[in-house]
Design a protein around this motif. Structure first.
Motif, PDB file in Angstrom:
ATOM      1  N   PHE A  25      10.614 -36.996  72.437  1.00 50.44           N
ATOM      2  CA  PHE A  25      11.976 -36.509  72.023  1.00 50.44           C
ATOM      3  C   PHE A  25      12.246 -35.937  73.431  1.00 50.44           C
ATOM      4  O   PHE A  25      11.717 -35.748  74.518  1.00 50.44           O
ATOM      5  CB  PHE A  25      11.707 -35.502  70.880  1.00 50.44           C
ATOM      6  N   ASP A  26      13.666 -35.940  73.406  1.00 42.95           N
ATOM      7  CA  ASP A  26      14.401 -35.351  74.506  1.00 42.95           C
ATOM      8  C   ASP A  26      14.606 -33.767  74.500  1.00 42.95           C
ATOM      9  O   ASP A  26      14.205 -33.212  73.399  1.00 42.95           O
ATOM     10  CB  ASP A  26      15.728 -35.839  74.995  1.00 42.95           C
ATOM     11  N   ASP A  27      14.991 -33.144  75.512  1.00 41.25           N
ATOM     12  CA  ASP A  27      15.213 -31.859  75.442  1.00 41.25           C
ATOM     13  C   ASP A  27      16.120 -31.172  74.260  1.00 41.25           C
ATOM     14  O   ASP A  27      15.922 -30.196  73.624  1.00 41.25           O
ATOM     15  CB  ASP A  27      15.873 -31.270  76.923  1.00 41.25           C
ATOM     16  N   HIS A  53      -3.483 -26.238  63.931  1.00 41.16           N
ATOM     17  CA  HIS A  53      -3.265 -27.798  64.569  1.00 41.16           C
ATOM     18  C   HIS A  53      -2.731 -28.559  63.400  1.00 41.16           C
ATOM     19  O   HIS A  53      -3.656 -28.556  62.390  1.00 41.16           O
ATOM     20  CB  HIS A  53      -4.122 -28.394  65.623  1.00 41.16           C
ATOM     21  N   TRP A  54      -1.773 -29.370  63.308  1.00 40.98           N
ATOM     22  CA  TRP A  54      -1.234 -30.026  62.750  1.00 40.98           C
ATOM     23  C   TRP A  54      -2.138 -31.317  62.445  1.00 40.98           C
ATOM     24  O   TRP A  54      -2.437 -32.105  63.380  1.00 40.98           O
ATOM     25  CB  TRP A  54       0.352 -30.565  63.032  1.00 40.98           C
ATOM     26  N   LEU A  87       1.183 -31.125  66.899  1.00 40.04           N
ATOM     27  CA  LEU A  87       1.875 -29.853  67.224  1.00 40.04           C
ATOM     28  C   LEU A  87       0.586 -28.651  67.072  1.00 40.04           C
ATOM     29  O   LEU A  87      -0.184 -28.699  66.091  1.00 40.04           O
ATOM     30  CB  LEU A  87       2.810 -29.929  65.832  1.00 40.04           C
ATOM     31  N   ILE A  91       8.480 -27.582  60.627  1.00 37.97           N
ATOM     32  CA  ILE A  91       8.828 -28.273  61.803  1.00 37.97           C
ATOM     33  C   ILE A  91       8.840 -29.793  61.387  1.00 37.97           C
ATOM     34  O   ILE A  91       9.545 -30.686  61.661  1.00 37.97           O
ATOM     35  CB  ILE A  91       8.145 -27.966  62.996  1.00 37.97           C
ATOM     36  N   VAL A  92       7.588 -30.015  60.805  1.00 37.64           N
ATOM     37  CA  VAL A  92       7.129 -31.482  60.565  1.00 37.64           C
ATOM     38  C   VAL A  92       8.173 -32.064  59.443  1.00 37.64           C
ATOM     39  O   VAL A  92       8.673 -33.178  59.905  1.00 37.64           O
ATOM     40  CB  VAL A  92       5.722 -31.513  60.078  1.00 37.64           C
ATOM     41  N   LEU A 126      14.019 -31.095  71.132  1.00 40.19           N
ATOM     42  CA  LEU A 126      13.019 -29.975  71.651  1.00 40.19           C
ATOM     43  C   LEU A 126      13.657 -28.726  71.041  1.00 40.19           C
ATOM     44  O   LEU A 126      13.101 -27.858  70.451  1.00 40.19           O
ATOM     45  CB  LEU A 126      12.541 -29.934  72.821  1.00 40.19           C
ATOM     46  N   LYS A 136       3.324 -25.614  70.539  1.00 36.48           N
ATOM     47  CA  LYS A 136       3.438 -26.733  71.762  1.00 36.48           C
ATOM     48  C   LYS A 136       3.649 -28.043  70.846  1.00 36.48           C
ATOM     49  O   LYS A 136       2.655 -28.471  70.237  1.00 36.48           O
ATOM     50  CB  LYS A 136       2.319 -26.843  72.660  1.00 36.48           C
ATOM     51  N   ALA A 137       4.534 -28.787  71.140  1.00 36.59           N
ATOM     52  CA  ALA A 137       5.050 -29.967  70.502  1.00 36.59           C
ATOM     53  C   ALA A 137       5.012 -31.217  71.474  1.00 36.59           C
ATOM     54  O   ALA A 137       5.433 -30.979  72.415  1.00 36.59           O
ATOM     55  CB  ALA A 137       6.428 -29.987  70.009  1.00 36.59           C
ATOM     56  N   ALA A 138       4.256 -32.201  70.994  1.00 38.12           N
ATOM     57  CA  ALA A 138       4.338 -33.494  71.492  1.00 38.12           C
ATOM     58  C   ALA A 138       4.808 -34.545  70.902  1.00 38.12           C
ATOM     59  O   ALA A 138       4.598 -34.650  69.985  1.00 38.12           O
ATOM     60  CB  ALA A 138       2.812 -33.704  71.953  1.00 38.12           C
ATOM     61  N   LEU A 151       6.815 -36.751  65.733  1.00 38.46           N
ATOM     62  CA  LEU A 151       5.775 -35.867  66.593  1.00 38.46           C
ATOM     63  C   LEU A 151       4.678 -36.752  66.789  1.00 38.46           C
ATOM     64  O   LEU A 151       3.980 -37.401  65.588  1.00 38.46           O
ATOM     65  CB  LEU A 151       5.552 -34.469  65.775  1.00 38.46           C
ATOM     66  N   ASP A 162      -1.462 -34.071  59.461  1.00 40.28           N
ATOM     67  CA  ASP A 162      -0.724 -35.270  59.015  1.00 40.28           C
ATOM     68  C   ASP A 162       0.398 -34.312  57.701  1.00 40.28           C
ATOM     69  O   ASP A 162      -0.378 -33.782  56.846  1.00 40.28           O
ATOM     70  CB  ASP A 162      -1.408 -36.270  58.437  1.00 40.28           C
ATOM     71  N   GLY A 163       1.550 -34.949  58.026  1.00 36.11           N
ATOM     72  CA  GLY A 163       2.590 -34.354  56.895  1.00 36.11           C
ATOM     73  C   GLY A 163       2.257 -32.828  56.639  1.00 36.11           C
ATOM     74  O   GLY A 163       2.453 -32.129  57.614  1.00 36.11           O
ATOM     75  N   ALA A 209      12.947 -26.100  67.712  1.00 39.60           N
ATOM     76  CA  ALA A 209      12.549 -24.551  67.884  1.00 39.60           C
ATOM     77  C   ALA A 209      13.629 -24.214  66.539  1.00 39.60           C
ATOM     78  O   ALA A 209      13.127 -23.131  66.059  1.00 39.60           O
ATOM     79  CB  ALA A 209      12.897 -24.101  69.083  1.00 39.60           C
ATOM     80  N   HIS A 260      11.079 -31.107  58.437  1.00 36.79           N
ATOM     81  CA  HIS A 260      12.487 -31.251  59.168  1.00 36.79           C
ATOM     82  C   HIS A 260      12.740 -32.201  60.099  1.00 36.79           C
ATOM     83  O   HIS A 260      13.699 -32.977  60.312  1.00 36.79           O
ATOM     84  CB  HIS A 260      13.070 -29.838  59.284  1.00 36.79           C
ATOM     85  N   ASN A 301       6.203 -38.831  60.603  1.00 34.17           N
ATOM     86  CA  ASN A 301       5.034 -37.467  60.741  1.00 34.17           C
ATOM     87  C   ASN A 301       4.163 -37.350  59.377  1.00 34.17           C
ATOM     88  O   ASN A 301       3.939 -36.101  59.071  1.00 34.17           O
ATOM     89  CB  ASN A 301       5.984 -36.258  60.821  1.00 34.17           C
ATOM     90  N   VAL A 314       8.824 -22.281  71.504  1.00 37.75           N
ATOM     91  CA  VAL A 314       8.718 -23.664  71.098  1.00 37.75           C
ATOM     92  C   VAL A 314       8.649 -24.355  72.560  1.00 37.75           C
ATOM     93  O   VAL A 314       9.573 -24.536  73.138  1.00 37.75           O
ATOM     94  CB  VAL A 314       9.384 -24.478  70.268  1.00 37.75           C
ATOM     95  N   THR A 315       7.582 -25.109  72.971  1.00 33.57           N
ATOM     96  CA  THR A 315       7.453 -25.741  74.349  1.00 33.57           C
ATOM     97  C   THR A 315       6.989 -27.202  73.890  1.00 33.57           C
ATOM     98  O   THR A 315       6.222 -27.533  73.142  1.00 33.57           O
ATOM     99  CB  THR A 315       7.083 -25.040  75.269  1.00 33.57           C
ATOM    100  N   ARG A 316       7.142 -28.262  75.298  1.00 33.23           N
ATOM    101  CA  ARG A 316       6.673 -29.265  75.222  1.00 33.23           C
ATOM    102  C   ARG A 316       5.223 -29.304  75.434  1.00 33.23           C
ATOM    103  O   ARG A 316       4.587 -28.481  76.338  1.00 33.23           O
ATOM    104  CB  ARG A 316       7.226 -30.031  76.315  1.00 33.23           C
ATOM    105  N   ALA A 317       4.421 -29.807  74.833  1.00 33.42           N
ATOM    106  CA  ALA A 317       2.788 -29.801  74.864  1.00 33.42           C
ATOM    107  C   ALA A 317       2.580 -30.418  76.489  1.00 33.42           C
ATOM    108  O   ALA A 317       3.315 -31.375  76.774  1.00 33.42           O
ATOM    109  CB  ALA A 317       2.104 -30.451  74.004  1.00 33.42           C
TER     110      ALA A 317
END
Lengths: 186, 186
Positions: free
Chosen positions: A152-154, B38-39, A115, A101-102, A157, A147-149, A112, B41-42, A161, A104, A8, B183-186
């Motif tokens: 990664f699994d649930d 929006h993120w 985000l 988040i980024v 996710l 919203k995170a892309a 990621l 980098d780093g 959070a 940790h 990240n 926090v949700t999946r994009a």
């Protein structure tokens, strides 16, 4: 995920070294951030940000100060030169949640791809205007959607959070911070 | 003080009209401010700020969004592209205290020649790093020094200090604000 020391955009070797250094010498964790604001006219004022103390010394890496302006929109008697202070709070909170988040996630090996954070805060101007002592001047509530892309699994996710608990600005907004204000003649 | 409808750059006729409008229709005091981050980098991310709701309608006066970047200094694994989120909190608080004093002083006929605000916040990185659950991630304390210049007496100087109670960001930092984070999946 490729084997790399950067996740990240965060250098994991340097992050580990930072954690090890703080564990070895807790005083290195002391930070003091600073800002200086001067009023220009009406709702327009300007903040400069440069020096800070941290990791056992005064920072010397910033050669020029950052300059950040504040103003109000016309409905609040300003001229839209810049965001207002309440909007900067939302900005600070969103930016801090993202960064937290980024960093940790990187430490946990969660890569990621993106985000995005949208944030809104509701307030009632009766507080600021002093028209109703039962209405607080600040936000009554703040809502954040992140919203995170990424691959990664649930379970991860849910972990993303939960990482927001480490966010300094989330803590500052959610919990009381003692603020001492001294007003003197210039 | 000359007889004028503008004090400290604040149009008193419009301020009175705003207060009268809110008294006549309390719903006009409802505001919602917003931001989108929006993120990149780093520790580098970017916020855009444009629309808000207030005075009974969506604002349409901002034709372009404001853009505000955040980064960390090298000691916190960034590249000094911009202030960090904790510094933006100090900025927001200083800017809000300034604006609050300026507006409320104007309403009371106290003309200011200048207003300078210095602010500092102390934090212990053990909180953010998750190394000690007893250390909060955010500021342990914030200190503000405000220097006001103008033709006012000591009684009015004390009044200026008391006006900070109307500051939205002072309230947000000093007192708890409910923050809901999804926090949700994009």
């Amino acid at each position: 995920m490729p084997v790399t020391s950067t996740v990240n955009g965060v250098d994991l070797d340097r992050l580990s070294a930072t954690i090890d250094a703080v564990k070895a010498d807790p005083a290195l964790a002391r930070f003091q951030f600073r800002a200086r604001n001067h009023w220009i006219d009406g709702g327009h004022n300007r903040t400069t940000i440069k020096g800070f103390y941290g990791a056992g010394q005064e920072d010397a890496t910033r050669t020029q100060p950052f300059t950040v302006d504040t103003d109000e929109p016309p409905v609040l008697l300003g001229q839209n030169r810049a965001p207002n202070a309440g909007e900067y709070v939302l900005h600070a909170l969103a930016a801090c949640l993202a960064g937290t988040i980024v960093y940790h996630a990187a430490a946990r090996g969660i890569a990621l791809d993106g985000l995005e954070c949208t944030i809104q805060g509701d307030l009632d101007l009766h507080g600021f205007l002093g028209l109703d002592g039962n209405v607080r001047p600040g936000y009554e509530q703040i809502q954040v959607t992140i919203k995170a892309a990424g691959d990664f699994d649930d379970h991860q996710l849910a972990e993303l959070a939960s990482l927001t608990r480490y966010s300094p600005v989330r803590d500052i907004v959610s919990n009381p911070v003692p603020v001492a204000i001294d007003v003197t003649r210039a």
